[in-house]
Design a protein around this motif. Sequence first.
Motif, PDB file in Angstrom:
ATOM      1  N   GLU A   1       0.854  -1.187   0.000  1.00 36.65           N
ATOM      2  CA  GLU A   1       0.000   0.000   0.000  1.00 36.65           C
ATOM      3  C   GLU A   1       0.890   1.238   0.000  1.00 36.65           C
ATOM      4  OE1 GLU A   1      -3.140  -0.037   2.925  1.00 36.65           O
ATOM      5  OE2 GLU A   1      -3.096  -2.222   3.011  1.00 36.65           O
ATOM      6  N   GLU A   2       0.748   2.043  -1.023  1.00 33.91           N
ATOM      7  CA  GLU A   2       1.586   3.225  -1.220  1.00 33.91           C
ATOM      8  C   GLU A   2       1.630   4.119   0.012  1.00 33.91           C
ATOM      9  OE1 GLU A   2       4.239   4.891  -3.053  1.00 33.91           O
ATOM     10  OE2 GLU A   2       2.998   4.409  -4.775  1.00 33.91           O
ATOM     11  N   ASN A   3       2.857   4.438   0.477  1.00 36.49           N
ATOM     12  CA  ASN A   3       3.100   5.318   1.623  1.00 36.49           C
ATOM     13  C   ASN A   3       2.578   4.780   2.945  1.00 36.49           C
ATOM     14  OD1 ASN A   3       4.367   7.406   0.070  1.00 36.49           O
ATOM     15  ND2 ASN A   3       2.332   8.031  -0.641  1.00 36.49           N
ATOM     16  N   GLU A   4       2.146   3.527   2.953  1.00 40.91           N
ATOM     17  CA  GLU A   4       1.689   2.913   4.206  1.00 40.91           C
ATOM     18  C   GLU A   4       2.703   1.871   4.682  1.00 40.91           C
ATOM     19  OE1 GLU A   4      -0.931   3.667   6.053  1.00 40.91           O
ATOM     20  OE2 GLU A   4      -1.530   5.276   4.686  1.00 40.91           O
ATOM     21  N   ASN A   5       2.918   0.834   3.874  1.00 38.82           N
ATOM     22  CA  ASN A   5       3.895  -0.200   4.238  1.00 38.82           C
ATOM     23  C   ASN A   5       5.025  -0.298   3.213  1.00 38.82           C
ATOM     24  OD1 ASN A   5       2.664  -1.440   2.058  1.00 38.82           O
ATOM     25  ND2 ASN A   5       1.645  -3.021   3.272  1.00 38.82           N
ATOM     26  N   GLY A   6       5.035   0.623   2.253  1.00 32.71           N
ATOM     27  CA  GLY A   6       6.061   0.635   1.217  1.00 32.71           C
ATOM     28  C   GLY A   6       5.727   1.652   0.147  1.00 32.71           C
ATOM     29  N   TRP A   7       6.415   1.521  -0.996  1.00 38.23           N
ATOM     30  CA  TRP A   7       6.224   2.468  -2.088  1.00 38.23           C
ATOM     31  C   TRP A   7       6.236   1.714  -3.404  1.00 38.23           C
ATOM     32  CZ3 TRP A   7       9.604   2.819   1.947  1.00 38.23           C
ATOM     33  CH2 TRP A   7       9.315   3.798   2.905  1.00 38.23           C
ATOM     34  N   LEU A   8       5.566   2.274  -4.408  1.00 40.31           N
ATOM     35  CA  LEU A   8       5.448   1.628  -5.719  1.00 40.31           C
ATOM     36  C   LEU A   8       6.047   2.518  -6.801  1.00 40.31           C
ATOM     37  CD1 LEU A   8       1.787   0.352  -5.299  1.00 40.31           C
ATOM     38  CD2 LEU A   8       3.844  -1.081  -5.315  1.00 40.31           C
ATOM     39  N   THR A   9       6.684   1.876  -7.777  1.00 41.34           N
ATOM     40  CA  THR A   9       7.293   2.615  -8.880  1.00 41.34           C
ATOM     41  C   THR A   9       6.871   2.000 -10.206  1.00 41.34           C
ATOM     42  OG1 THR A   9       9.300   1.253  -8.958  1.00 41.34           O
ATOM     43  CG2 THR A   9       9.303   3.129  -7.456  1.00 41.34           C
ATOM     44  N   GLU A  10       7.078   2.741 -11.275  1.00 45.73           N
ATOM     45  CA  GLU A  10       6.716   2.258 -12.605  1.00 45.73           C
ATOM     46  C   GLU A  10       7.662   1.132 -13.011  1.00 45.73           C
ATOM     47  OE1 GLU A  10       6.422   3.829 -17.245  1.00 45.73           O
ATOM     48  OE2 GLU A  10       6.905   5.242 -15.629  1.00 45.73           O
ATOM     49  N   PRO A  11       7.146  -0.024 -13.391  1.00 49.49           N
ATOM     50  CA  PRO A  11       8.006  -1.148 -13.783  1.00 49.49           C
ATOM     51  C   PRO A  11       8.912  -0.793 -14.960  1.00 49.49           C
ATOM     52  CG  PRO A  11       5.727  -1.879 -13.505  1.00 49.49           C
ATOM     53  CD  PRO A  11       5.708  -0.377 -13.450  1.00 49.49           C
ATOM     54  N   GLY A  12      10.182  -1.157 -14.859  1.00 43.92           N
ATOM     55  CA  GLY A  12      11.114  -0.946 -15.954  1.00 43.92           C
ATOM     56  C   GLY A  12      11.592   0.479 -16.122  1.00 43.92           C
ATOM     57  N   ASN A  13      11.349   1.341 -15.120  1.00 43.28           N
ATOM     58  CA  ASN A  13      11.719   2.752 -15.216  1.00 43.28           C
ATOM     59  C   ASN A  13      12.795   3.075 -14.181  1.00 43.28           C
ATOM     60  OD1 ASN A  13      11.863   5.579 -15.059  1.00 43.28           O
ATOM     61  ND2 ASN A  13       9.714   5.842 -15.617  1.00 43.28           N
ATOM     62  N   PRO A  14      14.082   3.061 -14.556  1.00 45.27           N
ATOM     63  CA  PRO A  14      15.152   3.339 -13.590  1.00 45.27           C
ATOM     64  C   PRO A  14      15.056   4.719 -12.954  1.00 45.27           C
ATOM     65  CG  PRO A  14      16.042   2.334 -15.584  1.00 45.27           C
ATOM     66  CD  PRO A  14      14.611   2.674 -15.873  1.00 45.27           C
ATOM     67  N   GLU A  15      14.594   5.696 -13.731  1.00 42.20           N
ATOM     68  CA  GLU A  15      14.476   7.051 -13.182  1.00 42.20           C
ATOM     69  C   GLU A  15      13.469   7.090 -12.037  1.00 42.20           C
ATOM     70  OE1 GLU A  15      14.335   6.338 -16.417  1.00 42.20           O
ATOM     71  OE2 GLU A  15      16.172   7.272 -17.192  1.00 42.20           O
ATOM     72  N   ASP A  16      12.339   6.398 -12.211  1.00 39.03           N
ATOM     73  CA  ASP A  16      11.325   6.377 -11.163  1.00 39.03           C
ATOM     74  C   ASP A  16      11.828   5.593  -9.947  1.00 39.03           C
ATOM     75  OD1 ASP A  16       8.777   7.256 -10.330  1.00 39.03           O
ATOM     76  OD2 ASP A  16       7.907   5.285 -10.736  1.00 39.03           O
ATOM     77  N   LEU A  17      12.587   4.559 -10.199  1.00 39.45           N
ATOM     78  CA  LEU A  17      13.160   3.770  -9.107  1.00 39.45           C
ATOM     79  C   LEU A  17      14.169   4.605  -8.325  1.00 39.45           C
ATOM     80  CD1 LEU A  17      12.802   0.884  -8.055  1.00 39.45           C
ATOM     81  CD2 LEU A  17      14.657   0.169  -9.568  1.00 39.45           C
ATOM     82  N   ALA A  18      14.994   5.377  -9.025  1.00 39.33           N
ATOM     83  CA  ALA A  18      15.957   6.261  -8.364  1.00 39.33           C
ATOM     84  C   ALA A  18      15.237   7.328  -7.553  1.00 39.33           C
ATOM     85  CB  ALA A  18      16.874   6.900  -9.402  1.00 39.33           C
ATOM     86  N   ARG A  19      14.128   7.824  -8.110  1.00 42.64           N
ATOM     87  CA  ARG A  19      13.323   8.809  -7.364  1.00 42.64           C
ATOM     88  C   ARG A  19      12.811   8.205  -6.063  1.00 42.64           C
ATOM     89  NH1 ARG A  19       8.529   8.786  -6.170  1.00 42.64           N
ATOM     90  NH2 ARG A  19       8.070   7.092  -7.637  1.00 42.64           N
ATOM     91  N   GLY A  20      12.366   6.947  -6.117  1.00 41.57           N
ATOM     92  CA  GLY A  20      11.877   6.289  -4.912  1.00 41.57           C
ATOM     93  C   GLY A  20      12.958   6.160  -3.852  1.00 41.57           C
ATOM     94  N   MET A  21      14.174   5.830  -4.271  1.00 39.67           N
ATOM     95  CA  MET A  21      15.284   5.745  -3.315  1.00 39.67           C
ATOM     96  C   MET A  21      15.544   7.097  -2.660  1.00 39.67           C
ATOM     97  SD  MET A  21      18.076   3.459  -5.400  1.00 39.67           S
ATOM     98  CE  MET A  21      17.538   2.189  -6.536  1.00 39.67           C
ATOM     99  N   ALA A  22      15.518   8.147  -3.477  1.00 45.01           N
ATOM    100  CA  ALA A  22      15.771   9.489  -2.955  1.00 45.01           C
ATOM    101  C   ALA A  22      14.688   9.916  -1.975  1.00 45.01           C
ATOM    102  CB  ALA A  22      15.859  10.487  -4.113  1.00 45.01           C
TER     103      ALA A  22
END
Length: 371
Positions: A306-327
């Motif tokens: 669940e987004e912002n509850e027990n974790g976060w979700l990103t667009e599959p196959g999108n390194p930029e979105d994954l990097a944003r999530g880490m930040a």
Amino acid sequence: MNILLVSNMYPSQAFPSYGVFVQNTEAILKDEGFTVDKAVLRKKTGKLKKALGYAGHYANIVRKGLSGKHDAIYVHYAAHNAFPLLLLKKLKPSVRIVTNVHGSDVVPEVASQEKFQPYVKRLLKKSTLIITPSHYYERLVQEKYQAATPIRIFPSGGVNSEVFYPNREQNPQYMKHYQLDPAYRYFGYVGRMDVGKGWDHLLQAFALFLAAHPEEKDRTRLIMVGSGKDDDAFFAMKSQLGLDDSVIHFPLMKHKDLAAIYNLVELFIFPTTRKGESLGLVGLEAMACGTPILASRIGGILDYVEENENGWLTEPGNPEDLARGMAEYTALSDQQKQQVGQAAYQTAQQYDQKKIQSKLSSIFHELRLTK
């Protein structure tokens, strides 16, 4: 009730993690009072050994199925076991088959797997019941095959809370054992180095994250656990991206070692791009250790993140979105991180093996009532 468990993946001493959740399912059924016989294939290496292994496995399925000793046949990995079961059903129409479909059974990952699809479709139509690991996969099966066979949900054996649980007081010992530097914090990945697992997108994302936040080069490391067909490509990309000092790799691990890694990492990253990700048990195992998860918005993951509850979700196959999530994760306060970690732990408890095993039991008791 006597059940014949059929699978072409089952653990061995040499490959202890190969099909381990099939073994977990067997343990659940026995714990619930069922008698379980097996027709299983352990991992073989080399083309000849594989061919001979499958020939013997298929013959064993038909032989045991014809014996009349079993009230039901419970099969995992429909694609690779459909042919002998369809033959068995033709020879003995009264046999009742419960088919557990997951992963590439329904969504082939490579072209060579497409050839199994006609057999999967026929097997599902001939089955008495179908089991899927998640609501997502239930919908996928219904849409693709439109089989009239009833579908039940059972989440792949669940999480063994005797192995996967918060144990961070042991982190200093874990650090020493795995030769990790306690001066760093760690993000983590567990999965095969294979197509669709997203290991490549994760490496690209981590490189982007470090480039955008140079201060993290001296405080954050990425642990990646797993091996597979793409090992050479993984090591090559890691070097090309300049991540040899920032990414720590371990080969396949036993469950007790994985539990240690889940406790060591602050954030578990699950970058899969597989539409056939029927549940994603590694994500739940990490959450059971109280570790927040940054995962792809895809597949069975959507059943429990669940987004912002027990974790976060990103667009599959999108390194930029994954990097944003880490930040965004690094920008959170310690209290916010702890809150998400606690929520992750609470979610994983809903999938605890002991709590959910009665679901599988009830499926087979329902089968007995329809006899």
